[in-house]
Motif scaffolding. Structure first.
Motif, mmCIF file in Angstrom:
data_model
loop_
_atom_site.group_PDB
_atom_site.id
_atom_site.type_symbol
_atom_site.label_atom_id
_atom_site.label_comp_id
_atom_site.label_asym_id
_atom_site.label_seq_id
_atom_site.Cartn_x
_atom_site.Cartn_y
_atom_site.Cartn_z
ATOM 1 N N LYS A 157 25.555 60.033 34.177
ATOM 2 C CA LYS A 157 27.297 60.250 34.473
ATOM 3 C C LYS A 157 28.272 60.004 35.267
ATOM 4 O O LYS A 157 29.389 60.705 35.115
ATOM 5 C CB LYS A 157 26.598 62.335 35.364
ATOM 6 N N LEU A 158 27.256 59.372 35.906
ATOM 7 C CA LEU A 158 28.255 57.951 37.013
ATOM 8 C C LEU A 158 28.951 57.204 35.989
ATOM 9 O O LEU A 158 30.032 56.431 36.376
ATOM 10 C CB LEU A 158 27.752 57.443 38.770
ATOM 11 N N ASN A 159 28.249 56.442 35.631
ATOM 12 C CA ASN A 159 28.285 55.385 34.733
ATOM 13 C C ASN A 159 28.414 53.945 34.853
ATOM 14 O O ASN A 159 27.576 53.257 35.201
ATOM 15 C CB ASN A 159 29.247 55.517 33.684
ATOM 16 N N SER A 160 29.561 53.746 36.014
ATOM 17 C CA SER A 160 29.324 52.954 36.986
ATOM 18 C C SER A 160 29.393 53.437 38.855
ATOM 19 O O SER A 160 30.039 54.025 38.976
ATOM 20 C CB SER A 160 30.802 52.093 37.283
ATOM 21 N N PHE A 161 28.575 52.787 39.623
ATOM 22 C CA PHE A 161 28.625 52.781 40.725
ATOM 23 C C PHE A 161 28.216 52.679 41.643
ATOM 24 O O PHE A 161 27.840 51.181 41.169
ATOM 25 C CB PHE A 161 27.601 54.276 40.820
ATOM 26 N N TYR A 162 28.201 52.871 42.750
ATOM 27 C CA TYR A 162 27.139 52.707 44.696
ATOM 28 C C TYR A 162 26.328 52.997 44.935
ATOM 29 O O TYR A 162 26.615 54.184 44.327
ATOM 30 C CB TYR A 162 29.066 51.669 44.922
ATOM 31 N N LEU A 163 26.095 53.007 45.385
ATOM 32 C CA LEU A 163 24.915 53.169 46.204
ATOM 33 C C LEU A 163 25.653 54.253 46.974
ATOM 34 O O LEU A 163 25.047 55.840 47.102
ATOM 35 C CB LEU A 163 23.585 51.774 46.880
ATOM 36 N N LYS A 164 25.952 54.010 47.712
ATOM 37 C CA LYS A 164 26.988 54.783 48.064
ATOM 38 C C LYS A 164 27.017 56.862 47.717
ATOM 39 O O LYS A 164 26.918 57.165 48.038
ATOM 40 C CB LYS A 164 27.876 54.936 49.346
ATOM 41 N N ASP A 165 27.652 56.262 45.870
ATOM 42 C CA ASP A 165 28.026 56.937 45.390
ATOM 43 C C ASP A 165 27.017 58.248 45.230
ATOM 44 O O ASP A 165 26.809 59.674 44.780
ATOM 45 C CB ASP A 165 28.759 56.645 44.475
ATOM 46 N N VAL A 166 25.667 57.391 44.988
ATOM 47 C CA VAL A 166 24.024 57.762 44.129
ATOM 48 C C VAL A 166 23.646 58.834 45.657
ATOM 49 O O VAL A 166 23.661 60.236 45.067
ATOM 50 C CB VAL A 166 23.203 56.528 44.284
ATOM 51 N N MET A 167 24.481 58.847 46.428
ATOM 52 C CA MET A 167 23.604 59.145 48.242
ATOM 53 C C MET A 167 24.904 60.367 47.881
ATOM 54 O O MET A 167 23.898 61.760 47.912
ATOM 55 C CB MET A 167 23.469 58.704 48.696
ATOM 56 N N GLU A 168 25.761 60.681 47.936
ATOM 57 C CA GLU A 168 26.732 61.295 47.643
ATOM 58 C C GLU A 168 26.244 62.539 46.616
ATOM 59 O O GLU A 168 26.628 63.530 46.643
ATOM 60 C CB GLU A 168 27.968 61.007 47.171
ATOM 61 N N HIS A 169 26.077 61.935 45.034
ATOM 62 C CA HIS A 169 26.023 62.979 44.318
ATOM 63 C C HIS A 169 25.060 63.842 43.498
ATOM 64 O O HIS A 169 24.767 64.629 42.935
ATOM 65 C CB HIS A 169 26.217 62.062 42.652
ATOM 66 N N HIS A 170 23.830 63.104 44.503
ATOM 67 C CA HIS A 170 22.646 63.653 44.676
ATOM 68 C C HIS A 170 22.058 64.654 45.076
ATOM 69 O O HIS A 170 22.064 65.032 45.761
ATOM 70 C CB HIS A 170 21.463 62.525 45.226
ATOM 71 N N THR A 171 21.106 65.624 43.846
ATOM 72 C CA THR A 171 20.811 66.812 44.596
ATOM 73 C C THR A 171 19.721 66.333 46.050
ATOM 74 O O THR A 171 19.219 66.095 46.162
ATOM 75 C CB THR A 171 20.481 67.662 43.470
ATOM 76 N N GLU A 172 20.104 68.126 46.235
ATOM 77 C CA GLU A 172 19.406 68.438 47.427
ATOM 78 C C GLU A 172 17.973 68.892 47.398
ATOM 79 O O GLU A 172 18.125 69.437 45.969
ATOM 80 C CB GLU A 172 19.756 69.110 48.868
ATOM 81 N N PRO A 173 16.887 67.708 47.727
ATOM 82 C CA PRO A 173 17.164 67.458 48.643
ATOM 83 C C PRO A 173 16.633 65.710 48.525
ATOM 84 O O PRO A 173 16.129 65.450 47.320
ATOM 85 C CB PRO A 173 15.006 67.539 49.607
ATOM 86 N N LYS A 174 18.353 64.788 49.628
ATOM 87 C CA LYS A 174 18.230 63.629 48.785
ATOM 88 C C LYS A 174 17.044 62.666 48.883
ATOM 89 O O LYS A 174 16.484 62.984 50.292
ATOM 90 C CB LYS A 174 19.519 63.255 49.769
ATOM 91 N N PRO A 175 16.248 61.314 48.837
ATOM 92 C CA PRO A 175 15.714 60.692 48.818
ATOM 93 C C PRO A 175 16.294 60.010 49.568
ATOM 94 O O PRO A 175 17.228 59.835 50.007
ATOM 95 C CB PRO A 175 15.458 60.428 47.301
#
Length: 155
Positions: free
Chosen positions: A19-37
């Motif tokens: 979905k993101l296609n291009s991203f940073y680690l912080k983007d993954v943390m922001e978009h990940h559903t709860e509970p966040k790893p």
């Protein structure tokens, strides 16, 4: 390009990455559903997915930018071919029978591809052979036992 198998955790993360296609680690943390790893867990998976060839990295200053290398469609095609070969002996007919039997596909789904006058017969479900159960329920009488009984009757 050779596609490798993914674990379920890797596959779940890849769904977000596609979905993101291009991203940073912080983007993954922001978009990940709860509970966040935990961030270290995600970082480890990112490293693994880079090694498997699913992601590539670009260094931007002190951080990495990740980009998807294997498109979702390519991964889906890989999985479908694996399923076809491993569970249906590569037979499209068996796959269709399964889809109809499980009500995952309806006749109307094929009309746009095959025309209005298509006739799809319900798949024939093969009766399982219950050889062991047949032996238990209907045992064959031993020939030697029959001969012994006959001898006793004659005597």
């Amino acid at each position: 390009m050779k596609i490798n198998h993914l674990t379920s955790a890797e596959e779940n993360l890849m769904k977000l990455f596609w979905k993101l296609n291009s991203f940073y680690l912080k983007d993954v943390m922001e978009h990940h559903t709860e509970p966040k790893p935990h961030q270290n867990t995600v970082s480890t998976y990112l490293k693994i997915l880079v090694e498997k060839g699913y992601l590539k990295t670009e260094k931007e200053g002190r951080i990495f930018k990740y980009s998807v290398l294997v498109p979702f469609e390519d991964y889906r095609n890989f999985l479908m071919k694996e399923i076809a070969n491993n569970f249906f002996d590569g037979s499209g007919k068996e796959i269709l029978e399964f889809l109809f039997r499980e009500n995952l596909v309806a006749k109307d789904d094929f009309k746009e591809y095959l025309g209005e006058d298509i006739e799809i017969k319900p798949p024939k479900i093969k009766e399982p052979k219950l050889e062991i159960a047949e032996e238990i329920l209907n045992p064959k009488k031993d020939k030697k036992a029959k001969d012994k009984k006959k001898k006793k009757k004659k005597d």
